[in-house]
Write an enzyme that holds these catalytic residues in place. Structure first.
Site, PDB file in Angstrom:
ATOM      1  N   LYS A   1       0.842  -1.200   0.000  1.00  0.00           N
ATOM      2  CA  LYS A   1       0.000   0.000   0.000  1.00  0.00           C
ATOM      3  C   LYS A   1       0.882   1.258   0.000  1.00  0.00           C
ATOM      4  O   LYS A   1       0.641   2.199  -0.756  1.00  0.00           O
ATOM      5  CB  LYS A   1      -0.941  -0.005   1.211  1.00  0.00           C
ATOM      6  CG  LYS A   1      -2.077  -1.021   1.067  1.00  0.00           C
ATOM      7  CD  LYS A   1      -2.856  -1.238   2.359  1.00  0.00           C
ATOM      8  CE  LYS A   1      -3.895  -2.336   2.194  1.00  0.00           C
ATOM      9  NZ  LYS A   1      -4.590  -2.704   3.439  1.00  0.00           N
TER      10      LYS A   1
ATOM     11  N   GLN B   1      -4.126  -1.265   9.754  1.00  0.00           N
ATOM     12  CA  GLN B   1      -4.224  -2.612   9.194  1.00  0.00           C
ATOM     13  C   GLN B   1      -4.845  -3.562  10.225  1.00  0.00           C
ATOM     14  O   GLN B   1      -4.395  -3.642  11.364  1.00  0.00           O
ATOM     15  CB  GLN B   1      -2.822  -3.108   8.786  1.00  0.00           C
ATOM     16  CG  GLN B   1      -2.805  -4.444   8.074  1.00  0.00           C
ATOM     17  CD  GLN B   1      -3.472  -4.407   6.697  1.00  0.00           C
ATOM     18  OE1 GLN B   1      -3.370  -3.418   5.964  1.00  0.00           O
ATOM     19  NE2 GLN B   1      -4.180  -5.478   6.348  1.00  0.00           N
TER      20      GLN B   1
ATOM     21  N   ASP C   1     -10.274   3.818   4.719  1.00  0.00           N
ATOM     22  CA  ASP C   1     -10.836   2.476   4.508  1.00  0.00           C
ATOM     23  C   ASP C   1     -12.364   2.472   4.587  1.00  0.00           C
ATOM     24  O   ASP C   1     -13.002   1.479   4.247  1.00  0.00           O
ATOM     25  CB  ASP C   1     -10.309   1.522   5.595  1.00  0.00           C
ATOM     26  CG  ASP C   1      -9.134   0.690   5.103  1.00  0.00           C
ATOM     27  OD1 ASP C   1      -9.033   0.482   3.878  1.00  0.00           O
ATOM     28  OD2 ASP C   1      -8.331   0.246   5.942  1.00  0.00           O
TER      29      ASP C   1
END
Ligand code: NAD
Length: 303
Positions: A59, A103, A126
């Site tokens: 990412k 994460q 996200d």
């Protein structure tokens, strides 16, 4: 049984589409650069889980490739919840940071919901926190989770009219199955969500014009589960050891499924790259709104 069939599915190439999205993001970032505005993405990983470390590294690398500044925080497994919340609080205030990604999964001593909800909703790249999840549920503007968004863009890329199609979604997680259902509902699909406790799952999946597989069970969906000419989107990423070699497989048995579906996404090279591309897109077009970046009038024009 499969031998006599002459039809094989068209592959929806996630890498190709992801590169197109990244190109658009990159152009937007250069435009901003002319005004000395540099979108930034902060990623936080806790612990040393091998798969998560690879995801976060990729990412960050992809962000740099399109000119997004990447700030990476690797915290030890035993970091306290308090310290993690403090870091997020500082990143929320940091003007150089437009998007914050934590994460998952987090270690058990940390309350993931609390952590995710502590991210400023406008930086929640996200789209996992309570405000963004709720916005999607009631059709308000908000950040859409990257994986379902990537799946939707893949469906749009094949120019099939989604209206009235029966989409069967396998899996009901907050990060894939549930938001996927909301997005496809918005596209006027008829939705069925199946999960680990669903009875007669094979027959239900077989009714789907569209199958979104996100159970995390390798090769769960086989030939006999699939309606002829269905469109199959495979979200699953499963690591198997086959003949001594590590192999990534999806939730759909690809070799069989491609003989009966009209379109299918491969694993690897399908939903994975699109998830990352959508993360970059969210960082620039959703979270960096404070910079007044013109958001594409429709996501469709991105492809
Ligand atoms: P999860 O474990 O949170 O949820 C899995 C869901 O599948 C649950 O709702 C469960 O009820 C359902 N399920 C489990 N076993 C089942 C079965 N036998 N039949 C039907 N349903 C079943 O997982 P998740 O985070 O939603 O991820 C699902 C998969 O997608 C995993 O393989 C994950 O690695 C992958 N994933 C890929 C990407 C990507 O970028 N490609 C992103 C996120 C997740």
């Amino acid at each position: 049984m499969l031998k006599n069939l002459c039809m094989t599915a068209k592959i929806i190439d996630g890498k190709l589409l992801a590169n197109k999205v990244k190109e658009k993001v990159s152009i937007a970032v250069s435009e901003l650069g002319k005004e000395s505005i540099f979108p930034g993405l902060a990623t936080i990983i806790v612990g040393k889980d091998a798969a998560s470390s690879i995801y976060v590294k990729n990412k960050g690398k992809s962000a740099n490739e399109v000119g997004i500044k990447s700030f990476q925080y690797a915290l030890p497994e035993n970091v306290s919840e308090e310290d993690l919340l403090e870091l997020i609080k500082n990143l929320n205030k940091d003007n150089a940071v437009d998007g914050i990604l934590v994460q998952l999964p987090l270690p058990k001593h940390i309350d993931s919901d609390l952590v995710i909800d502590s991210i400023d909703p406008s930086k929640d790249v996200d789209g996992f926190n309570i405000l963004n999840a709720g916005s999607l549920f009631i059709d308000r503007d908000g950040v859409i989770p990257c994986t379902p968004l990537g799946c939707l863009l893949m469906l749009r890329s094949i120019n099939v009219d989604l209206k009235g199609k029966h989409a069967v979604i396998i899996g009901r997680s907050n990060i894939v199955g549930k938001p996927m259902a909301q997005l496809l509902l918005k596209e006027n699909c008829t939705i069925t969500v199946v999960h680990s406790k669903t009875k007669n799952i094979k027959n239900i999946v077989k009714e789907g014009d569209i199958i979104i597989a996100a159970a995390g069970i390798p090769n769960l969906v086989t030939y006999s589960w699939i309606k002829k000419d269905a469109i199959a989107i495979d979200v699953g990423i499963n690591r198997l050891k086959i003949e001594g070699k590590n192999k990534l497989v999806g939730d759909i048995k690809f070799d069989e499924a491609k003989e009966i579906t009209s379109y299918i996404t491969p694993v690897p090279g399908g939903v994975g790259p699109m998830t990352i591309a959508c993360l970059l897109m969210n960082t620039v077009f959703q979270c960096a709104k404070r910079n007044n970046i013109a958001e594409p009038s429709s996501l469709k024009e991105l492809l």
